[in-house]
Design an enzyme around this catalytic site. Structure first.
Site, PDB file in Angstrom:
ATOM      1  N   ARG A 120       7.902 -12.629  -3.918  1.00 31.17           N
ATOM      2  CA  ARG A 120       8.911 -11.748  -3.316  1.00 31.17           C
ATOM      3  C   ARG A 120       8.449 -10.292  -3.306  1.00 31.17           C
ATOM      4  NH1 ARG A 120      14.058 -13.975  -6.542  1.00 31.17           N
ATOM      5  NH2 ARG A 120      14.159 -16.074  -5.696  1.00 31.17           N
ATOM      6  N   ARG A 145      13.891  -6.563  -1.459  1.00 32.92           N
ATOM      7  CA  ARG A 145      14.933  -5.530  -1.514  1.00 32.92           C
ATOM      8  C   ARG A 145      14.640  -4.391  -2.477  1.00 32.92           C
ATOM      9  NH1 ARG A 145      20.196  -8.857  -2.705  1.00 32.92           N
ATOM     10  NH2 ARG A 145      18.684 -10.296  -3.632  1.00 32.92           N
ATOM     11  N   ARG A 175      15.668  -4.478   7.153  1.00 35.34           N
ATOM     12  CA  ARG A 175      16.739  -5.475   7.061  1.00 35.34           C
ATOM     13  C   ARG A 175      18.007  -4.967   7.743  1.00 35.34           C
ATOM     14  NH1 ARG A 175      20.787  -7.820   6.839  1.00 35.34           N
ATOM     15  NH2 ARG A 175      21.584  -9.328   5.325  1.00 35.34           N
ATOM     16  N   ASP A 229      11.366 -17.865   4.717  1.00 33.72           N
ATOM     17  CA  ASP A 229      12.255 -18.465   3.727  1.00 33.72           C
ATOM     18  C   ASP A 229      11.878 -19.921   3.564  1.00 33.72           C
ATOM     19  OD1 ASP A 229      14.948 -17.776   2.204  1.00 33.72           O
ATOM     20  OD2 ASP A 229      15.124 -19.825   2.943  1.00 33.72           O
ATOM     21  N   TYR A 258      18.925 -28.258  -1.688  1.00 30.90           N
ATOM     22  CA  TYR A 258      19.785 -27.397  -0.866  1.00 30.90           C
ATOM     23  C   TYR A 258      20.481 -28.194   0.229  1.00 30.90           C
ATOM     24  CZ  TYR A 258      17.995 -23.092  -2.951  1.00 30.90           C
ATOM     25  OH  TYR A 258      17.692 -22.073  -3.819  1.00 30.90           O
TER      26      TYR A 258
END
Length: 356
Positions: A28, A32, A41, A78, A155
């Site tokens: 990552r 962010r 973003r 992703d 998921y």
């Protein structure tokens, strides 16, 4: 795609070859914690648009490479792109993460799943890989990735992240044949997806088995590792005149290192719960090791970050085959200056000790 690779120490370390410095990249690393990521973003409007717009994915991939002297870039995407294009109604809820509107809850649901064509339904990923390779222009290698079949299935069946995985584990224990059918289907999809990334320009690939550690030892072997092994056996292993290394990372997988090393992977990623020197003692030089500093250690003082990075480096010690990374993804509130300290510390750690 055949541009000269100016920094190949990451690829060399994956194959346990001599390097002048321990290579470092961070899971990552495009995220962010970077203000430039937050600006991109916001311009994208939502996370899925960011992932599915090649120009934006390229921009975000390059941001940490422009800011820090990292030794590899990782495709910004992703792990859920495959189930996304299978039509399960994926969305990302603020503060909640990924949610599927149509989770798989029956054998009939699983039987209806498509097999996506990577250069059709997933072309946005391949276009991003091609664009990133062009824009990197040989500065560092590009890592492609996918979720493991078990993690994707978690998921897809749960419909979102879970603590106890009641739905998928109930299926595992009540109807294992149906779950195996789904995992086999996903293994085919992931193999094709990673091969398409390699053909588009990825110079290494990684399988993220985020939820493999939720399984018992026999279940991990049968429902997670077996399918990652199947994928690795089906991958294209040469590109640009080089071997394409494969990394597998099972969070919480420290009990199964020997089995993971038999998967055909070149590199085993470790979380922070397994000491590098213990893993090296158990595995010898069979595979390279990636990891494994606790990402929350980056919240400490600059000197604390330096000391913890040195401890991790010393845990692996002299010799080839170590790629420095965190034990999981970097978190959004991480101080940027501490990332710079980390990278500088790794690169400054006695490079001579990395020669045979």
């Amino acid at each position: 795609m055949a541009s000269t690779l100016h920094n190949d120490r990451f690829l060399r370390a994956c194959l346990q070859q001599n390097v002048d410095q321990v290579p470092v990249w961070l899971m990552r690393q495009a995220g962010r914690y970077l203000p430039e990521y937050r600006a991109t973003r916001a311009r994208a409007g939502d996370f899925l648009t960011l992932c599915t717009t090649p120009e934006l994915a390229c921009e975000v991939t390059l941001q940490p490479i422009d800011r820090f002297p990292l030794d590899a870039a990782i495709l910004f995407s992703d792990i859920l792109t495959i189930p996304y294009v299978m039509g399960l109604g994926l969305s990302f809820q603020e503060g909640e993460g990924p949610v599927f509107a149509k989770p798989l809850r029956s054998a009939a649901d699983i039987a209806r799943l498509s097999q996506p064509d990577p250069e059709n339904e997933l072309r946005f990923v391949m276009d991003a890989v091609r664009l990133i390779r062009r824009e990197l222009d040989g500065r560092v290698p590009l890592i492609g990735f996918a979720g493991s079949p078990w993690t994707l299935a978690c998921y897809m069946i749960e419909g979102r992240g879970s603590r106890d995985f009641i739905h998928i584990k109930s299926l595992l224990y009540s109807d294992p044949a149906t779950l195996h059918h789904l995992l086999a289907h996903l293994a085919i999809s992931v193999t094709a997806y990673l091969n398409a990334q390699i053909a588009a320009g990825a110079q290494a690939v990684m399988l993220f088995d985020t939820w493999g550690g939720s399984l018992s030892t026999p279940a991990y072997a049968a429902f997670s590792l077996a399918y990652m092994t199947r994928i690795i056996a089906g991958l294209r292993r040469e590109a640009d005149g080089r071997r394409v290394p494969v990394i597998i990372f099972t969070k919480g997988g420290g009990n199964w290192l020997e089995a993971m090393a038999d998967s055909g992977a070149d590199v085993i990623g470790l979380d922070w719960s397994t000491e590098l020197h213990v893993a090296r003692q158990r595995l010898g030089q069979k595979v390279a090791l990636q990891g494994n500093m606790d990402p929350i250690a980056l919240y400490g003082s600059s000197e604390g970050v330096r000391q913890e990075a040195l401890r991790v480096l010393e845990s692996h010690g002299a010799g080839t085959g170590h790629i420095f990374n965190l034990g999981h993804g970097i978190t959004p509130q991480t101080p940027i200056e501490n990332v710079a300290t980390l990278v500088d510390t790794v690169h400054g750690w006695n490079p001579a000790r990395q020669s045979i």
